[in-house]
Design a protein around this motif. Structure first.
Motif, PDB file in Angstrom:
ATOM      1  N   ASP A  23      21.005  12.951 -26.391  1.00  0.00           N
ATOM      2  CA  ASP A  23      19.959  13.805 -25.850  1.00  0.00           C
ATOM      3  C   ASP A  23      20.467  14.416 -24.556  1.00  0.00           C
ATOM      4  OD1 ASP A  23      17.870  14.556 -24.088  1.00  0.00           O
ATOM      5  OD2 ASP A  23      16.561  13.215 -25.121  1.00  0.00           O
ATOM      6  N   GLN A  24      20.654  15.592 -24.633  1.00  0.00           N
ATOM      7  CA  GLN A  24      21.513  16.599 -23.493  1.00  0.00           C
ATOM      8  C   GLN A  24      20.661  16.619 -22.318  1.00  0.00           C
ATOM      9  OE1 GLN A  24      22.287  20.046 -25.958  1.00  0.00           O
ATOM     10  NE2 GLN A  24      24.369  19.196 -26.335  1.00  0.00           N
ATOM     11  N   GLU A  25      19.220  16.385 -22.606  1.00  0.00           N
ATOM     12  CA  GLU A  25      18.561  16.793 -21.201  1.00  0.00           C
ATOM     13  C   GLU A  25      18.450  15.403 -20.449  1.00  0.00           C
ATOM     14  OE1 GLU A  25      14.675  18.354 -22.380  1.00  0.00           O
ATOM     15  OE2 GLU A  25      15.573  20.105 -23.293  1.00  0.00           O
ATOM     16  N   LYS A  26      18.396  14.253 -21.111  1.00  0.00           N
ATOM     17  CA  LYS A  26      18.371  13.081 -20.567  1.00  0.00           C
ATOM     18  C   LYS A  26      19.685  12.252 -20.331  1.00  0.00           C
ATOM     19  CE  LYS A  26      13.535  12.244 -21.911  1.00  0.00           C
ATOM     20  NZ  LYS A  26      12.517  11.261 -22.409  1.00  0.00           N
ATOM     21  N   ASP A  27      20.585  12.639 -20.809  1.00  0.00           N
ATOM     22  CA  ASP A  27      21.909  12.150 -20.859  1.00  0.00           C
ATOM     23  C   ASP A  27      22.039  10.706 -21.475  1.00  0.00           C
ATOM     24  OD1 ASP A  27      22.968  14.146 -19.466  1.00  0.00           O
ATOM     25  OD2 ASP A  27      22.952  13.594 -17.654  1.00  0.00           O
ATOM     26  N   ILE A  73      29.988   6.826 -32.380  1.00  0.00           N
ATOM     27  CA  ILE A  73      29.412   6.589 -30.958  1.00  0.00           C
ATOM     28  C   ILE A  73      30.175   6.809 -29.946  1.00  0.00           C
ATOM     29  CG2 ILE A  73      28.617   4.410 -29.835  1.00  0.00           C
ATOM     30  CD1 ILE A  73      27.776   3.245 -32.700  1.00  0.00           C
ATOM     31  N   ARG A  74      31.647   6.520 -30.239  1.00  0.00           N
ATOM     32  CA  ARG A  74      32.585   6.947 -28.926  1.00  0.00           C
ATOM     33  C   ARG A  74      32.487   8.267 -28.616  1.00  0.00           C
ATOM     34  NH1 ARG A  74      36.813   3.619 -31.734  1.00  0.00           N
ATOM     35  NH2 ARG A  74      36.670   1.694 -30.510  1.00  0.00           N
ATOM     36  N   GLU A  75      32.341   9.206 -29.715  1.00  0.00           N
ATOM     37  CA  GLU A  75      32.153  10.819 -29.500  1.00  0.00           C
ATOM     38  C   GLU A  75      31.007  10.905 -28.965  1.00  0.00           C
ATOM     39  OE1 GLU A  75      31.620  14.766 -32.188  1.00  0.00           O
ATOM     40  OE2 GLU A  75      32.397  13.009 -33.093  1.00  0.00           O
ATOM     41  N   VAL A  80      28.145  12.613 -23.775  1.00  0.00           N
ATOM     42  CA  VAL A  80      26.988  12.496 -22.696  1.00  0.00           C
ATOM     43  C   VAL A  80      27.750  12.332 -21.552  1.00  0.00           C
ATOM     44  CG1 VAL A  80      26.915   9.828 -22.657  1.00  0.00           C
ATOM     45  CG2 VAL A  80      24.750  11.113 -22.517  1.00  0.00           C
ATOM     46  N   GLU A  81      29.141  11.872 -21.428  1.00  0.00           N
ATOM     47  CA  GLU A  81      29.638  11.956 -20.193  1.00  0.00           C
ATOM     48  C   GLU A  81      30.259  13.410 -19.734  1.00  0.00           C
ATOM     49  OE1 GLU A  81      31.209   7.280 -19.512  1.00  0.00           O
ATOM     50  OE2 GLU A  81      32.575   8.936 -20.396  1.00  0.00           O
ATOM     51  N   ARG A  82      30.497  14.061 -20.510  1.00  0.00           N
ATOM     52  CA  ARG A  82      31.198  15.323 -20.324  1.00  0.00           C
ATOM     53  C   ARG A  82      30.067  16.290 -19.367  1.00  0.00           C
ATOM     54  NH1 ARG A  82      32.735  15.662 -25.958  1.00  0.00           N
ATOM     55  NH2 ARG A  82      31.183  17.142 -26.118  1.00  0.00           N
TER      56      ARG A  82
END
Length: 86
Positions: A23-27, A73-75, A80-82
């Protein structure tokens, strides 16, 4: 909600589809998996961790995801960290 699809269980059939998104909005990672057996859910509910209530809150769920999906899951964790996801 802006979901980024990461991957689906490579061994999925027509009636199973464990999936990983970000979820790009909520990280946040969003995971779809199998429901646990009643025995596994009960074991998870009884697990004690200091500072954590015993049990599974109504708004949470235990899911199962095959280990073969760890690379996805690693990806998703990397995505989410990028900075470009935020």
């Amino acid at each position: 909600m802006a979901l980024q699809f990461i991957g689906i269980d490579p061994n999925t059939g027509d009636d199973e589809s464990p999936t990983v998104w970000v979820d790009q909005e909520k990280d946040e990672l969003v995971l779809q998996g199998w429901k646990p057996s009643p025995e596994l859910e009960a074991e998870c509910a009884e697990f004690t961790v200091p500072g954590h209530a015993v049990g599974i809150p109504e708004h949470e769920a235990v899911i199962r995801i095959p280990a073969r999906m760890v690379p996805m899951i690693r990806e998703a964790c990397d995505a989410v960290e990028r900075a470009d996801v935020r």
